[in-house]
Scaffold this active site. Sequence first.
Site, PDB file in Angstrom:
ATOM      1  N   TYR A 303       0.836  -1.201   0.000  1.00 33.12           N
ATOM      2  CA  TYR A 303       0.000   0.000   0.000  1.00 33.12           C
ATOM      3  C   TYR A 303       0.874   1.255   0.000  1.00 33.12           C
ATOM      4  O   TYR A 303       2.009   1.252   0.482  1.00 33.12           O
ATOM      5  CB  TYR A 303      -0.976   0.012   1.177  1.00 33.12           C
ATOM      6  CG  TYR A 303      -0.360  -0.011   2.556  1.00 33.12           C
ATOM      7  CD1 TYR A 303       0.049   1.162   3.189  1.00 33.12           C
ATOM      8  CD2 TYR A 303      -0.229  -1.208   3.258  1.00 33.12           C
ATOM      9  CE1 TYR A 303       0.583   1.155   4.454  1.00 33.12           C
ATOM     10  CE2 TYR A 303       0.305  -1.233   4.535  1.00 33.12           C
ATOM     11  CZ  TYR A 303       0.710  -0.052   5.135  1.00 33.12           C
ATOM     12  OH  TYR A 303       1.250  -0.079   6.392  1.00 33.12           O
ATOM     13  N   ASN A 317       9.530   1.149  13.627  1.00 35.25           N
ATOM     14  CA  ASN A 317       9.407   0.107  12.606  1.00 35.25           C
ATOM     15  C   ASN A 317       8.061   0.177  11.900  1.00 35.25           C
ATOM     16  O   ASN A 317       7.713  -0.699  11.113  1.00 35.25           O
ATOM     17  CB  ASN A 317       9.626  -1.287  13.204  1.00 35.25           C
ATOM     18  CG  ASN A 317       8.503  -1.682  14.157  1.00 35.25           C
ATOM     19  OD1 ASN A 317       7.566  -0.914  14.397  1.00 35.25           O
ATOM     20  ND2 ASN A 317       8.598  -2.875  14.707  1.00 35.25           N
ATOM     21  N   GLY A 318       7.283   1.225  12.195  1.00 36.48           N
ATOM     22  CA  GLY A 318       5.999   1.411  11.540  1.00 36.48           C
ATOM     23  C   GLY A 318       4.798   1.051  12.382  1.00 36.48           C
ATOM     24  O   GLY A 318       3.669   1.070  11.896  1.00 36.48           O
ATOM     25  N   HIS A 322      -3.855   3.316  15.701  1.00 38.76           N
ATOM     26  CA  HIS A 322      -4.552   4.279  14.842  1.00 38.76           C
ATOM     27  C   HIS A 322      -5.922   3.749  14.424  1.00 38.76           C
ATOM     28  O   HIS A 322      -6.251   2.561  14.588  1.00 38.76           O
ATOM     29  CB  HIS A 322      -3.710   4.599  13.601  1.00 38.76           C
ATOM     30  CG  HIS A 322      -3.541   3.467  12.637  1.00 38.76           C
ATOM     31  ND1 HIS A 322      -4.438   3.190  11.633  1.00 38.76           N
ATOM     32  CD2 HIS A 322      -2.558   2.532  12.517  1.00 38.76           C
ATOM     33  CE1 HIS A 322      -4.016   2.149  10.928  1.00 38.76           C
ATOM     34  NE2 HIS A 322      -2.871   1.731  11.455  1.00 38.76           N
ATOM     35  N   CYS A 340       0.228  -2.917  13.042  1.00 40.26           N
ATOM     36  CA  CYS A 340      -0.309  -1.826  13.853  1.00 40.26           C
ATOM     37  C   CYS A 340      -1.434  -2.330  14.749  1.00 40.26           C
ATOM     38  O   CYS A 340      -1.932  -3.439  14.589  1.00 40.26           O
ATOM     39  CB  CYS A 340      -0.831  -0.707  12.960  1.00 40.26           C
ATOM     40  SG  CYS A 340       0.471   0.191  12.067  1.00 40.26           S
ATOM     41  N   ASN A 342      -5.161  -1.538  15.443  1.00 33.89           N
ATOM     42  CA  ASN A 342      -6.286  -0.815  14.840  1.00 33.89           C
ATOM     43  C   ASN A 342      -7.411  -0.590  15.837  1.00 33.89           C
ATOM     44  O   ASN A 342      -7.758  -1.483  16.624  1.00 33.89           O
ATOM     45  CB  ASN A 342      -6.850  -1.606  13.661  1.00 33.89           C
ATOM     46  CG  ASN A 342      -5.977  -1.542  12.415  1.00 33.89           C
ATOM     47  OD1 ASN A 342      -6.334  -2.100  11.386  1.00 33.89           O
ATOM     48  ND2 ASN A 342      -4.837  -0.867  12.506  1.00 33.89           N
TER      49      ASN A 342
END
Length: 423
Positions: A303, A317-318, A322, A340, A342
Amino acid sequence: MSANPSLNRRTVLATAGLGAVALAVAACSKNEPAAQDAKPKTPTVQVVFTPALDAAAPNPTTTYSVKAENGVLNPDVKLLNPAGKAVAGTISDDQTTFTVTEPLGYGTKYTWSGSAMGYDRVSTPIDGTFSTLAPQSQLNVVVNIGDGQEVGIAAPIILKFDGTVEDKEAVEKALTVTTDPPTEGSWAWLGEDNGSRVHWRSKDYFVPGTKVHMGAKLYGVDHGEGAYGAADVTVDYAIGRSQIVKAEASSHQIVVVRDGGVLMTLPCSYGEGDLDRNVTRSGIHVVTEKYEDFYMSNPAAGYFNAHERFAVRISNNGEFIHANPQTVGVQGSSNVTNGCINLSLANAQQYYATAVYGDPVEVTGTRIALSEADGDIFDWAIDWPTWKSMSAIKGEPAKVNAPATPSDAPTLHTPTSAPAPAG
């Protein structure tokens, strides 16, 4: 004919007067050769410079002074910079010593000026020049926390240099951290990341309300290989409230604990874990920044320029906490993300409003631990004895070679195309 008595008396007096003048002139003439033969007295006062004027390029932070021995300094004594401006300094109470009270500049020529008076009342000039050390290079440093900032209980102090520090022990000895109440902590040198970096971490989480002062007296400090510190740095800040995010992956929720009590419990989705890059790392993460809106690209996950809302970064590291409306249907029941955490839009906004820099996020229940490969703040993933061993003062620092930002970490971009869903 008889003589005139009056005339004779005046004549005698006049003659006597001329004689007196003659004697006076003779007397003055007699003293002139003695005055011409007199020589100036040799001053007994001695002027001593520290450092000596012939010293080899002294460090600008050295104590500079001039002292009068067998006498006193006159009020006109001063040290002048190349522009002719007097450098700040003070004269001692006994008027024998003038001491410079401000650091001098690198590679600069200075001139002493003024005079000293001996106890024999004979003066001597104060003059002389010297030039300070000129480094081959100067290293600057950036601190992660600002003056007056209030941070979370897990925030480390990070000093990031714009070049390599070769003499880490000398630099670390110039660093101080004082806290109220007293807090045990230690410096540790991490891997190079376009320059050296050193972190100070407390042994345990800070006590809320702790006041912290960090001083880095680096100006004039030899960093090795001809590099010297460009400036001193200080920062004063405070630890705010205690907020810890408890994030057990198998529970499919996060629990936000404020000052020992549960503030909110939010359903979520963690990393799917099918690939290593999709595993939310277990360990103590630290909140470093947050964005109401941002665009993320992760080529490995397929993405680009994905628009995310209310994103709180917890590692380099991302990994973020969120909003992701596309996973709302499984939040609270299944882990499907690219790593992540979510939340729904409303829940993400609610958590976002409470997060500050330095808050710990304690992730548990996944198969890969947070490590130095995951970014700039992995401090709490290192056990305390190992962390202390990474101090340069106690010997060779432990080798940690991973950069602050992993090369394959997702990156932020300005949108150039339609947003795509992201983890």
